[in-house]
Write a protein that holds these residues in place. Structure first.
Motif, PDB file in Angstrom:
ATOM      1  N   ARG A  34      -2.606   7.831   3.088  1.00 38.32           N
ATOM      2  CA  ARG A  34      -4.065   7.184   3.037  1.00 38.32           C
ATOM      3  C   ARG A  34      -3.920   5.676   2.827  1.00 38.32           C
ATOM      4  O   ARG A  34      -4.932   5.266   1.901  1.00 38.32           O
ATOM      5  CB  ARG A  34      -4.450   7.939   1.558  1.00 38.32           C
ATOM      6  CG  ARG A  34      -5.695   8.333   1.571  1.00 38.32           C
ATOM      7  CD  ARG A  34      -6.173   8.919   0.086  1.00 38.32           C
ATOM      8  NE  ARG A  34      -6.030   7.887  -1.093  1.00 38.32           N
ATOM      9  CZ  ARG A  34      -5.922   8.159  -2.103  1.00 38.32           C
ATOM     10  NH1 ARG A  34      -6.122   9.523  -2.801  1.00 38.32           N
ATOM     11  NH2 ARG A  34      -5.839   7.308  -3.203  1.00 38.32           N
ATOM     12  N   GLU A  48      -3.028  -0.883  -5.526  1.00 39.44           N
ATOM     13  CA  GLU A  48      -4.535  -1.344  -4.857  1.00 39.44           C
ATOM     14  C   GLU A  48      -4.649  -2.837  -4.515  1.00 39.44           C
ATOM     15  O   GLU A  48      -5.072  -3.660  -5.062  1.00 39.44           O
ATOM     16  CB  GLU A  48      -5.286  -1.063  -5.923  1.00 39.44           C
ATOM     17  CG  GLU A  48      -5.321   0.533  -6.473  1.00 39.44           C
ATOM     18  CD  GLU A  48      -6.078   0.788  -7.498  1.00 39.44           C
ATOM     19  OE1 GLU A  48      -7.163   1.259  -7.243  1.00 39.44           O
ATOM     20  OE2 GLU A  48      -5.552   0.857  -8.483  1.00 39.44           O
ATOM     21  N   LYS A  82       0.696  -1.329   0.092  1.00 41.60           N
ATOM     22  CA  LYS A  82       0.001  -0.208   0.084  1.00 41.60           C
ATOM     23  C   LYS A  82       0.802   1.360   0.041  1.00 41.60           C
ATOM     24  O   LYS A  82       0.476   2.183  -0.779  1.00 41.60           O
ATOM     25  CB  LYS A  82      -0.880   0.051   1.287  1.00 41.60           C
ATOM     26  CG  LYS A  82      -2.001  -1.061   0.959  1.00 41.60           C
ATOM     27  CD  LYS A  82      -2.781  -0.779   2.290  1.00 41.60           C
ATOM     28  CE  LYS A  82      -4.284  -1.769   2.136  1.00 41.60           C
ATOM     29  NZ  LYS A  82      -4.848  -1.941   3.199  1.00 41.60           N
ATOM     30  N   PHE A 116     -10.281   9.850  12.242  1.00 48.83           N
ATOM     31  CA  PHE A 116     -10.405   8.703  11.731  1.00 48.83           C
ATOM     32  C   PHE A 116     -11.245   7.759  12.711  1.00 48.83           C
ATOM     33  O   PHE A 116     -10.845   7.733  13.944  1.00 48.83           O
ATOM     34  CB  PHE A 116      -8.985   7.906  11.668  1.00 48.83           C
ATOM     35  CG  PHE A 116      -8.899   6.571  11.213  1.00 48.83           C
ATOM     36  CD1 PHE A 116      -9.253   6.329   9.676  1.00 48.83           C
ATOM     37  CD2 PHE A 116      -8.922   5.498  11.973  1.00 48.83           C
ATOM     38  CE1 PHE A 116      -9.245   4.990   9.147  1.00 48.83           C
ATOM     39  CE2 PHE A 116      -8.876   4.089  11.317  1.00 48.83           C
ATOM     40  CZ  PHE A 116      -9.154   4.143  10.027  1.00 48.83           C
ATOM     41  N   LEU A 175      -5.759  13.838  -0.423  1.00 47.08           N
ATOM     42  CA  LEU A 175      -6.802  12.791  -0.486  1.00 47.08           C
ATOM     43  C   LEU A 175      -7.314  12.656  -1.791  1.00 47.08           C
ATOM     44  O   LEU A 175      -8.040  11.578  -2.090  1.00 47.08           O
ATOM     45  CB  LEU A 175      -7.801  13.309   0.682  1.00 47.08           C
ATOM     46  CG  LEU A 175      -7.513  13.326   1.810  1.00 47.08           C
ATOM     47  CD1 LEU A 175      -8.574  14.006   2.771  1.00 47.08           C
ATOM     48  CD2 LEU A 175      -7.042  12.246   2.522  1.00 47.08           C
ATOM     49  N   SER A 176      -7.047  13.431  -2.888  1.00 43.20           N
ATOM     50  CA  SER A 176      -7.421  13.442  -4.204  1.00 43.20           C
ATOM     51  C   SER A 176      -6.395  12.852  -5.091  1.00 43.20           C
ATOM     52  O   SER A 176      -6.654  12.731  -6.245  1.00 43.20           O
ATOM     53  CB  SER A 176      -8.062  14.767  -4.712  1.00 43.20           C
ATOM     54  OG  SER A 176      -7.071  15.679  -4.786  1.00 43.20           O
ATOM     55  N   SER A 217      -8.292  17.822   6.085  1.00 35.24           N
ATOM     56  CA  SER A 217      -7.478  17.701   4.867  1.00 35.24           C
ATOM     57  C   SER A 217      -6.074  17.275   5.157  1.00 35.24           C
ATOM     58  O   SER A 217      -5.481  18.077   6.206  1.00 35.24           O
ATOM     59  CB  SER A 217      -7.714  19.547   4.210  1.00 35.24           C
ATOM     60  OG  SER A 217      -6.750  20.172   5.108  1.00 35.24           O
ATOM     61  N   LEU A 277      -4.889   4.298   5.076  1.00 31.17           N
ATOM     62  CA  LEU A 277      -6.248   4.347   5.934  1.00 31.17           C
ATOM     63  C   LEU A 277      -6.915   5.543   5.467  1.00 31.17           C
ATOM     64  O   LEU A 277      -6.258   6.785   5.283  1.00 31.17           O
ATOM     65  CB  LEU A 277      -6.258   4.412   7.310  1.00 31.17           C
ATOM     66  CG  LEU A 277      -5.560   2.994   8.190  1.00 31.17           C
ATOM     67  CD1 LEU A 277      -5.468   3.169   9.284  1.00 31.17           C
ATOM     68  CD2 LEU A 277      -6.498   1.911   7.617  1.00 31.17           C
ATOM     69  N   ARG A 278      -8.171   5.925   5.231  1.00 32.74           N
ATOM     70  CA  ARG A 278      -8.770   6.987   4.722  1.00 32.74           C
ATOM     71  C   ARG A 278      -9.373   7.619   5.861  1.00 32.74           C
ATOM     72  O   ARG A 278     -10.404   6.898   6.636  1.00 32.74           O
ATOM     73  CB  ARG A 278      -9.865   6.613   3.608  1.00 32.74           C
ATOM     74  CG  ARG A 278      -9.918   7.700   2.535  1.00 32.74           C
ATOM     75  CD  ARG A 278     -10.910   7.318   1.452  1.00 32.74           C
ATOM     76  NE  ARG A 278     -10.469   7.295   0.257  1.00 32.74           N
ATOM     77  CZ  ARG A 278      -9.935   8.206  -0.636  1.00 32.74           C
ATOM     78  NH1 ARG A 278     -10.193   9.377  -0.307  1.00 32.74           N
ATOM     79  NH2 ARG A 278      -9.395   8.026  -1.899  1.00 32.74           N
ATOM     80  N   LYS A 322      -0.593   6.252   9.040  1.00 27.51           N
ATOM     81  CA  LYS A 322      -1.325   5.540   7.789  1.00 27.51           C
ATOM     82  C   LYS A 322      -2.366   6.418   7.145  1.00 27.51           C
ATOM     83  O   LYS A 322      -2.558   6.218   5.910  1.00 27.51           O
ATOM     84  CB  LYS A 322      -2.051   3.900   8.072  1.00 27.51           C
ATOM     85  CG  LYS A 322      -0.887   2.913   8.570  1.00 27.51           C
ATOM     86  CD  LYS A 322      -1.480   1.883   8.807  1.00 27.51           C
ATOM     87  CE  LYS A 322      -0.673   0.723   9.183  1.00 27.51           C
ATOM     88  NZ  LYS A 322      -1.435  -0.486   9.390  1.00 27.51           N
ATOM     89  N   CYS A 323      -2.895   7.300   7.980  1.00 26.54           N
ATOM     90  CA  CYS A 323      -3.962   8.292   7.283  1.00 26.54           C
ATOM     91  C   CYS A 323      -2.860   9.426   6.414  1.00 26.54           C
ATOM     92  O   CYS A 323      -3.605   9.831   5.437  1.00 26.54           O
ATOM     93  CB  CYS A 323      -4.557   9.030   8.507  1.00 26.54           C
ATOM     94  SG  CYS A 323      -5.726   8.143   9.221  1.00 26.54           S
ATOM     95  N   LYS A 337     -11.652  10.487   8.046  1.00 26.90           N
ATOM     96  CA  LYS A 337     -13.034  11.083   7.843  1.00 26.90           C
ATOM     97  C   LYS A 337     -12.991  12.401   8.159  1.00 26.90           C
ATOM     98  O   LYS A 337     -12.578  12.891   9.247  1.00 26.90           O
ATOM     99  CB  LYS A 337     -13.901  10.337   8.918  1.00 26.90           C
ATOM    100  CG  LYS A 337     -15.441  10.705   8.802  1.00 26.90           C
ATOM    101  CD  LYS A 337     -16.309   9.545   9.718  1.00 26.90           C
ATOM    102  CE  LYS A 337     -17.615  10.253   9.775  1.00 26.90           C
ATOM    103  NZ  LYS A 337     -17.667  11.151  10.737  1.00 26.90           N
TER     104      LYS A 337
END
Lengths: 367, 260
Positions: free
Chosen positions: B50, A267, A262, B10, B67-68, B58, B52-53, B46-47, B55
């Motif tokens: 990404r 992915e 990752k 998160f 994030l994009s 920014s 981990l995503r 990990k956030c 919540k």
């Protein structure tokens, strides 16, 4: 085995040169294995109860009509040899993939219950849908070929469904429940015996002819496939192998751990799901046409890994060729030793695979 | 600003692991993330890249919205060294070459190989380049993982407990390599650390997490005995020996379990 450890970078920036040299050696050795496969295939055509001179073989292969010899070569020996090569290749690529995707050295279509799932699906198709004609394909007439194709499709489709059930259960257990690699194999054993019981239950309702058709799955056999079946299997093996070759870097990343993968932008979930589907597909086809060939998908990747290391750029082609070699060798040895040509190749692959499986189990425990 | 994070949150199964995290990090800075086990340090790391995503909130790198970004793009900007790595059978050279994966289209180009060679030489790993990673010692293994992250040519290094399971010499060696890489290449680094002494020695900025929130953030002066007591539940004294900052625990059980 190529002794990678002993080659070190030279004094003036020779690291890349020695790395490339090592890669080149491994590529060359691949072609040596390929040549070996060719030689073995030719020997396998020549060897058997019907005597064939090398000249006759060459003439027949070049398309000359050679009468009875031609019939023996094209209708009996060649399909069997081609089937052994493609089935070995297919099971090997499936084994390489599941071992990497589940990060489990004990994984293979056979040990995860995927093969037995496929066999159950195929048995269901034969008895419930009456698709039994597929196995007597050698005696088939052209008039029945349309029925044959229909049967080919339904047996294949149901085998794939059976394999998918096993695959999804294994995926769910390893991803959602996070079972250890050893427990996953136990789950595979449980699934296998469940599918075997299901197959026996189907036999209970089957006619004698259908039972005869089903029973040979207990130990896989490569002697009964038609050119159509070999064609379908080859197409699947090519597509699936191509998919994994495309994803070779991703497999390398996954073999280094999920977080590592990752972290370099892989992915992981997508590749694991698609990869397992692909691995199940090719294992399902091999099983639908040849029965459960035990342990080959476990053996070939491990032998290839000993030869070439864990880099999937090389491991994939090596495992495919080793799988083909192993199955053809096992089948030919069985055919020559027993003479009658009726010893199922699965018996021999079990004799080779079971000790390796035990060894891996013991080694895993030691860690 | 190299990295700026605001309002990051998160949740794990409706349980809030991280709440309203904010952070600003400049180029060339090393940030140590401190806190007890389970405070959310690894999750925070990990956030950022990404894995981990989070919540809401920014995350911006050089002003660009992380994030994009696509996975490959993030991997070209951030090198990540996870805490627990699987057993690797790859040879060292191939393991480090994996760091070039975000750049590789079909095959590894000459430039990719050169970057691997340079990185291996800088970290004195060239003599073991062809050995399988699984045969290396813990310190060597950690250096290989670090080399892979550096081969990604990142702007930002994310390291999760890079010194755990290492002996004293290897701890200093690995942290020294990180320090050299960050200062020499003009990167930034976010490092989760258990060892406050190592943090004080190598980091410029400190972020102390407690129950998923930022407890304290700032430069060395933010790491006070009071802050450490509040975060770890342990009374300490801060001192200096031969110019190195040190922290010494006074009592092991100030009424709360000791972790860290």
């Amino acid at each position: 085995m190529i002794a990678a450890e002993h080659i070190k970078g030279g004094p003036q920036g020779g690291l890349i040169a020695s790395y490339k040299g090592l890669l080149r050696q491994k590529v060359i050795f691949f072609f040596v294995l390929l040549a070996l496969l060719g030689v073995l295939a030719i020997y396998a055509i020549a060897a058997g109860t019907y005597d064939l001179s090398p000249l006759k073989i060459i003439r027949a292969l070049l398309g000359y009509k050679e009468g009875a010899a031609g019939v023996v070569i094209w209708n009996i020996r060649m399909p069997r040899i081609a089937a052994a090569i493609v089935a070995g290749w297919g099971l090997a690529i499936s084994g390489v993939a599941v071992q990497c995707l589940l990060k489990n050295p004990l994984a293979s279509p056979f040990t995860l219950g995927i093969s037995h799932g496929a066999a159950f699906g195929a048995a269901l198709a034969i008895v419930v849908l009456g698709a039994g004609a597929i196995q007597s394909s050698v005696l088939r007439t052209t008039a029945s070929s349309l029925v044959f194709l229909e049967n080919l499709f339904s047996v294949t489709f149901f085998a794939f469904l059976g394999a998918m059930v096993a695959t999804l259960v294994i995926l769910a257990l390893s991803r959602v429940k996070r079972l250890s690699p050893g427990s996953i194999i136990l789950a595979g054993v449980a699934l296998s015996s469940l599918f075997v019981s299901g197959t026996i239950l189907i036999q209970y309702f089957a006619t004698e002819v259908e039972i005869a058709t089903i029973v040979f799955w207990t130990f896989g056999d490569v002697s009964r496939s038609s050119w159509q079946e070999i064609g379908v299997m080859t197409a699947a093996s090519v597509i699936v192998t191509f998919y994994f070759v495309l994803n070779r870097w991703n497999l390398n990343a996954l073999s280094s751990g999920e977080d590592v993968a990752k972290g370099i932008g892989v992915e992981v979930e997508k590749i694991r799901l698609w990869g397992m589907l692909m691995a199940a597909l090719v294992a399902a086809l091999v099983t639908a046409f040849h029965g459960v060939i035990a342990f080959l998908g476990l053996l070939a990747p491990h032998i290839a890994r000993r030869m070439v290391g864990a880099d999937h750029r090389l491991l994939i082609p090596y495992a495919c060729i080793v799988g083909a070699l192993l199955l053809l060798l096992a089948d030919t040895v069985g055919r020559i030793l027993i003479g009658s040509g009726t010893l199922p190749v699965g018996v021999l692959t079990s004799f080779m695979g079971a000790p390796l499986f035990l060894y891996l189990l013991v080694r895993g425990e030691g860690k | 600003m190299m990295l700026s994070i605001a309002g990051l949150q998160f949740n794990y199964n409706s349980h809030a692991v991280l709440r309203d995290i904010h952070l600003e990090l400049k180029q060339g800075q090393i940030l140590a993330v401190l806190g007890v086990n389970g405070a959310g340090k690894s999750t925070f790391l990990k956030c950022i890249n990404r894995i981990l995503r989070g919540k809401g909130g920014s995350i911006r790198l050089h002003g660009e919205d992380v994030l994009s970004m696509k996975g490959d793009e993030i991997a070209r900007h951030m090198g990540y060294v996870p805490q627990r790595y699987g057993e690797e059978e790859l040879a060292v050279f191939d393991a480090v070459l994996l760091g070039r994966k975000p750049y590789i289209k079909w095959k590894a180009e000459e430039r990719d190989l050169q970057i691997v060679e340079t990185t291996l030489k800088q970290m004195a790993l060239d003599s073991i380049a062809m050995r399988p990673v699984s045969t290396l010692s813990g310190g060597e293994m950690q250096k290989v993982i670090l080399a892979r992250a550096l081969a990604q040519e990142p702007d930002l290094l994310l390291l999760d407990e890079p010194t755990s399971n290492l002996d004293l010499k290897n701890q200093l060696e690995v942290m020294g390599l990180v320090h050299t890489a960050v200062k020499g290449r003009g990167l930034s680094a976010v490092i989760c650390l258990h060892d406050i002494n190592l943090a004080l020695r190598y980091a410029d900025r400190f972020l102390m997490l407690k129950d998923g929130r930022v407890h304290t953030q700032g430069d060395r002066t933010a790491v006070t005995p009071e802050a450490i007591h509040q975060v770890y539940g342990v009374r300490v004294v801060l001192g200096e020996v031969q110019g190195y900052p040190i922290v010494v625990a006074l009592n092991g059980n100030g009424g709360k379990p000791v972790n860290g």
